[in-house]
Write a protein that holds these residues in place. Structure first.
Motif, mmCIF file in Angstrom:
data_model
loop_
_atom_site.group_PDB
_atom_site.id
_atom_site.type_symbol
_atom_site.label_atom_id
_atom_site.label_comp_id
_atom_site.label_asym_id
_atom_site.label_seq_id
_atom_site.Cartn_x
_atom_site.Cartn_y
_atom_site.Cartn_z
ATOM 1 N N GLY A 1 35.299 60.292 43.316
ATOM 2 C CA GLY A 1 35.805 60.615 41.724
ATOM 3 C C GLY A 1 36.117 62.230 41.600
ATOM 4 N N ALA B 1 39.767 62.299 43.015
ATOM 5 C CA ALA B 1 40.578 61.698 41.881
ATOM 6 C C ALA B 1 40.570 62.593 40.661
ATOM 7 C CB ALA B 1 40.147 60.399 41.087
ATOM 8 N N PHE B 2 39.556 63.394 40.477
ATOM 9 C CA PHE B 2 39.466 64.314 39.076
ATOM 10 C C PHE B 2 40.424 65.508 39.311
ATOM 11 C CE2 PHE B 2 37.756 67.945 36.827
ATOM 12 C CZ PHE B 2 37.690 67.383 35.531
ATOM 13 N N ARG C 1 42.565 65.896 41.764
ATOM 14 C CA ARG C 1 44.166 65.370 41.522
ATOM 15 C C ARG C 1 44.654 65.171 40.281
ATOM 16 N NH1 ARG C 1 46.856 61.124 45.899
ATOM 17 N NH2 ARG C 1 48.903 61.270 44.991
ATOM 18 N N VAL C 2 44.009 64.695 39.313
ATOM 19 C CA VAL C 2 44.435 64.486 38.161
ATOM 20 C C VAL C 2 44.881 65.703 37.407
ATOM 21 C CG1 VAL C 2 43.964 63.663 35.740
ATOM 22 C CG2 VAL C 2 43.533 62.204 37.787
#
Ligand code: HEM
Ligand code: CU
Lengths: 88, 852
Positions: B686, B689-690, B692-693
């Motif tokens: 997570g 992903a965070f 990267r977002v």
């Protein structure tokens, strides 16, 4: 489950892993990123479920063990999804 | 009590007993005393900075001293005092309340305690490494990273490592309590029937299992930023410019998300045991069953689940978007409703019963009143617009002290409540009441003025002169509160000698099972196997148990009783070992129940030395590096010793086990642990992903990752791991067929493939470290950018899991070679659960870090 069953699962896992790489080598990641993303992630999920259900024998355990695993998974997904959404 | 009965455990008067014991009651007492020590530690720090705050300005402690005192006060109270204090009771009381003779894994329980103790010692040592952590108990980024910490920052690193150690203790404890409560309830005791305190502990450990896993992820990442040089929580990577966040825009929000995803459940983790104590005391001292017990329980379950979806109310003033704030405002308001129900249930119980104002009741009632004030002021904070005003002010400080210290208040009530059970002596009731009166006055004088002076900025020693009177009042209140605790210490200490004998049950109307045995209870708790089959508590003797378990099989001894030495490998005992001559409760297999082990202490001591060493390895100092090495070896050696030690913790021959009837305790323990590991890895993924977002999902690959980072090594490793998983199941099949050769070969193959995985990964990393391209002239290493940090740390954590698996696998191969596991493949199955899990994680890391 006997060794034959385990072998079938193994072959399926092997093929799916290869398929994921093929998606990349075929250039799909560059041409249609989100389609490739979807295909690859779905393949991963299917593989994971296969390993959990057959190699970890979740299929034959009481359902409550599966719920326990799902509990952890949902918690992690909730964190990831909500955190990511909070900044888009 | 006879020697034979104590199973090698020295008497309580002997110091060595307390280092050896694995008995839940002893460990409960150790927790209580240690937690009270940390209360004094944290309390003295608080008195120091309250003195500082009598007038504005940092004229007493200095600014850095003030920041250290405030930060460590918060950490000590939240982590090292309140939950461990509650778990002192949980350890002591829960097995008694549910009819078990100990926890499921007694040595792991001792290990939890020692890890907790040594984590606290490490916290203490941090004060002597220059400065300790000074960035607030919430440890917000980037102030938690070395670049922003004054001096060398080794003390801060120690604090992070101490928290990791503490979290390890909590995780082991959660696994242990859950396994115990689902495998060792007396017959006839359904989950919903267990006493309300035990129920509150059950829900607490469920929350702990998941919440602390997220905290562990946050702390491991932070420790890696400190020690390995990854850059998750840093803005700039070249060390020259600090103020820009262009290269890692997710840094500070990532910490907030991880921390508060843990943090909000944590506030209920702190409060639930207190709620359990309150409910227990209300019932006993009003002589009534809890009004609406069923709804009380449903509310607790709801709150426990919902606690995981309110965390962003701590982030209303950050840059998260308005829709998500609104959603989290709604969930926050939603979570206060079940709480209202519980409060009303307690009030009605009191209204309908005949109240006896004993000390435990007074503390419980006081806690309820304080909680109502704290809860109402919390609802203010849950409203976005109000929080825009209140955030970062003393309103928040007042709010959370009203709720948290309300919890502590109830727990002090619990201490008076169970003191006669634990010691066999009665405390002095008059002194107890005086303690309550002084405590209550001191508390409100300390915290209520903070609501009035709410405009004071939080964590800052400067404030407006007009508010000085309120702060002076608060300081006086703080000292009164502190003094009141001295009354309690005096009372409880003196009563050990002078107190009247309490008898089995000094409280009329106390109905839970701990009051049905002597005070203190005997080592193995009950005079037989407890059962509620005919509606009330009775005990089955040997003959009865043998009769019940011999015929049907089912959940009896023959099927799954007396199986595993905890943490070790399974060994089967049979019902036939019960001898009619043995005392009534020494039923099948239980004869050899062990209660002593020195290894948990040694493991923790080794861990302490290793972590202390780790805190300073980045300086390259020989002392630190050798401490890390020696400590690491000692930990490993002690773990090995623990595995080899014969230790017997039998399963109950007859017990209530819904909903895990056919899941043997080692297996349930393993699955529970894996569930928390899922959250740990989930939080790592997570985080990836965070950030990267935050950076821009699509630009990430192009901007930050070298072309040399290709798919092939990942694909090869996928094949290797899949094949190794396949070999583990083949090892099981071979063991079932009693083929020693097959078992050994399959396990050896697993080992070889795992080693291949690590070698392949090592080669890949070496290559990437040393590339020279236009974009990455100095290679692509841990500190290069945020993408390299996430790549190395996440796959590195996975690699660490593989390594641990390989150590176990090597040991099992050796044992299989010597003929183990034939006809009983359970040990291989449990290892397989772990190994397949590591495989599954890779199935996600591979596409995320190599393809997409
Ligand atoms: C009854 C419902 C509750 C509500 C609606 C509520 C709401 C809130 C909100 C919105 C905040 C964030 C304030 C800010 O930083 O601006 C907060 C802070 C806090 N609350 Fe509560 N709360 C409740 C109960 C509790 C309980 C039961 C506890 C602990 C036993 C607790 C402990 C805390 C703590 C420790 C903080 C401060 C965190 C920090 O250091 O920033 N709260 N609360
Ligand atoms: Cu909260």
């Amino acid at each position: 489950m006997d060794w034959k069953g385990y072998t079938v699962i193994y072959v399926v896992l092997f093929v799916f892993a290869t398929a994921q790489a093929v998606v990349e080598f075929a250039g799909l990641v560059d041409s249609a990123y989100w389609v490739a993303f979807g295909v690859i992630m779905v393949l991963s999920v299917v593989k994971a479920v296969g390993v959990a259900a057959y190699y970890q024998h979740l299929r034959w355990e009481p359902r409550s063990v599966t719920y326990l695993v799902l509990g952890g998974t949902v918690a992690a997904l909730a964190l990831t999804a909500a955190a990511a959404y909070s900044i888009v | 009590m006879s020697d034979a009965h104590d199973h090698g455990l020295p008497p309580k008067s002997s110091v060595s007993r307390w280092f050896l014991t694995t008995n839940h009651k002893d460990i409960g007492v150790l927790y209580l005393i240690t937690a009270l020590f940390f209360l004094v530690f944290g309390g003295l720090l608080a008195l120091l900075f309250r003195l500082e705050l009598i007038t504005p300005g940092a004229d007493l402690l200095g600014s850095l001293g003030y920041n250290q005192a405030v930060s460590t006060h918060g950490l000590l109270m939240v982590f090292w005092f309140i939950s461990p204090f509650a778990f002192g009771f949980a350890n002591y009381v829960v097995p008694l309340q549910i009819g078990a003779d100990d926890l499921a894994f007694p040595r792991l329980n001792a290990l939890s305690y020692w890890l907790y103790l040594f984590s606290g010692v490490l916290m203490g040592v941090s004060f002597f490494q220059g400065t300790t952590f000074a960035g607030g108990w919430t440890m917000y980024a980037p102030l938690n990273t070395p670049a922003y910490i004054p001096g060398e920052g080794l003390g801060a690193t120690s604090v992070v490592l101490a928290l990791i150690m503490f979290t390890a203790a909590v995780t082991l404890g959660s696994v242990n309590f859950l396994t115990t409560m689902y495998r060792m309830r007396a017959e006839g005791l359904r989950m919903r029937d267990i006493p309300i305190f035990s129920l509150s502990i059950n829900l607490t450990v469920w929350m702990m299992l998941f919440a602390f896993a997220a905290l562990l992820a946050a702390l491991m990442i932070l420790a890696s930023d400190h020690i390995l040089g990854t850059t998750y929580f840093q803005f700039a990577n070249d060390g020259s410019t600090l103020a820009t966040d262009a290269d890692n825009p997710g840094a500070s929000l990532l910490w907030a998300h991880l921390f508060w995803f843990f943090g909000h459940p944590e506030v209920y983790i702190v409060f639930f045991p207190a709620l359990g104590v309150m409910a227990e005391c209300f019932q006993t001292f009003t002589g009534r069953r809890l009004v609406g017990r069923k709804w009380f329980i449903i509310s607790m379950v709801l709150v426990a689940i919902q606690s995981f979806v309110v965390w962003m109310h701590h982030m209303f003033l950050t840059g998260i978007n308005l829709p998500i704030k609104t959603i989290f405002m709604a969930t926050t308001i939603g979570i206060s409703l079940p709480f209202d129900l519980m409060v009303f249930s307690l009030i009605y119980t009191m209204a309908k019963g005949r109240v006896r104002f004993t000390t435990p009741f007074l503390f419980s009632l006081g806690a309820l009143i304080l909680f109502i004030v704290g809860g109402i002021t919390g609802v203010f904070l849950g409203a976005i617009v109000l929080d825009y005003q209140f955030r970062g002010t003393y309103w928040v400080v007042a709010h959370f002290h009203y709720v948290m210290v309300s919890g502590a208040t109830a727990l002090f009530g619990g201490l008076y409540y169970w003191y006669p059970k634990i010691t066999g002596k009665m405390y002095d009731e008059t002194l107890g009441k005086i303690h309550f009166a002084v405590y209550f006055v001191g508390f409100n004088l300390l915290y209520f003025p903070m609501f009035v002076a709410w405009e004071t900025p939080r964590r800052v020693f400067e404030y407006s002169r007009d508010l000085q009177i309120w702060h002076s009042m608060a300081t006086v209140g703080g000292f009164i509160l502190g003094a009141s605790m001295l009354i309690m210490f005096y009372n409880l200490f003196v009563s050990l000698w002078r107190g009247e004998d309490a008898g089995d049950n000094p409280w009329d109307y106390a109905t839970t099972a701990e009051w049905a045995v002597s005070s203190p209870p005997p080592l193995e708790n009950f005079p037989g196997v407890p059962t509620y089959a005919d509606g009330s508590l009775s005990f089955m003797d040997d003959a009865e148990v043998a009769r019940r378990t011999s015929g049907s099989g089912g959940s009896g001894v023959a099927a799954d009783g007396g199986t595993a030495a905890d943490g070790g490998t399974a060994s089967v005992t049979t019902a036939a070992t019960a001898t009619p001559a043995s005392p009534a409760h020494e039923t099948a297999g239980e004869e050899h129940a062990s209660h002593a082990s020195f290894w948990p202490f040694l493991v923790s001591l080794g861990g302490f030395v290793a972590f202390l060493g780790l805190s300073g390895v980045r300086t390259g100092s020989v002392v630190y590096v050798s401490m890390a090495a020696v400590g690491g070896l000692a930990t490993f050696g002690a773990l090995f010793g623990m595995t080899r030690e014969p230790f017997h913790a039998p399963e109950m021959p007859i017990a209530e086990r819904w909903p895990f009837d056919s899941v043997e305790k080692m297996k349930l323990g393993m699955w529970t642990f894996l569930a928390s590991d899922i959250v740990l890895f989930g939080a790592f993924i997570g985080s990836y992903a965070f950030v990267r977002v935050a950076y821009g999902w699509s630009e990430w690959h192009h901007d930050l990752i070298p072309a040399e980072h290709v798919t092939m090594p990942g694909l090869i490793n996928t094949y290797l791991l899949l094949t190794s998983s396949f070999l583990v199941v083949l090892a099981m099949v071979a063991a079932e067929r009693e083929s020693k050769k097959g078992t050994t070969a399959a396990l050896a193959g697993t080992f070889a493939l795992g080693v291949g995985f690590l070698v392949n990964k090592g080669l890949e990393w070496q290559h990437l470290f040393h590339i020279h391209t236009e974009m990455f002239p100095n290679g692509w290493n841990l500190s290069t950018n945020i993408a390299s940090s996430t790549f190395y740390l996440t796959t590195g954590l996975h690699g660490a899991h593989v390594t641990i698996g390989l150590v176990i696998c090597a040991y099992m191969t050796y044992r299989a070679w010597n003929g183990a596991y034939q006809g009983d493949d359970r040990a291989i199955e449990y290892f397989g659960l772990y190994w397949h899990f590591v495989d599954i994680v890779w199935l996600f890391l591979f596409p995320l870090f190599y393809i997409l």
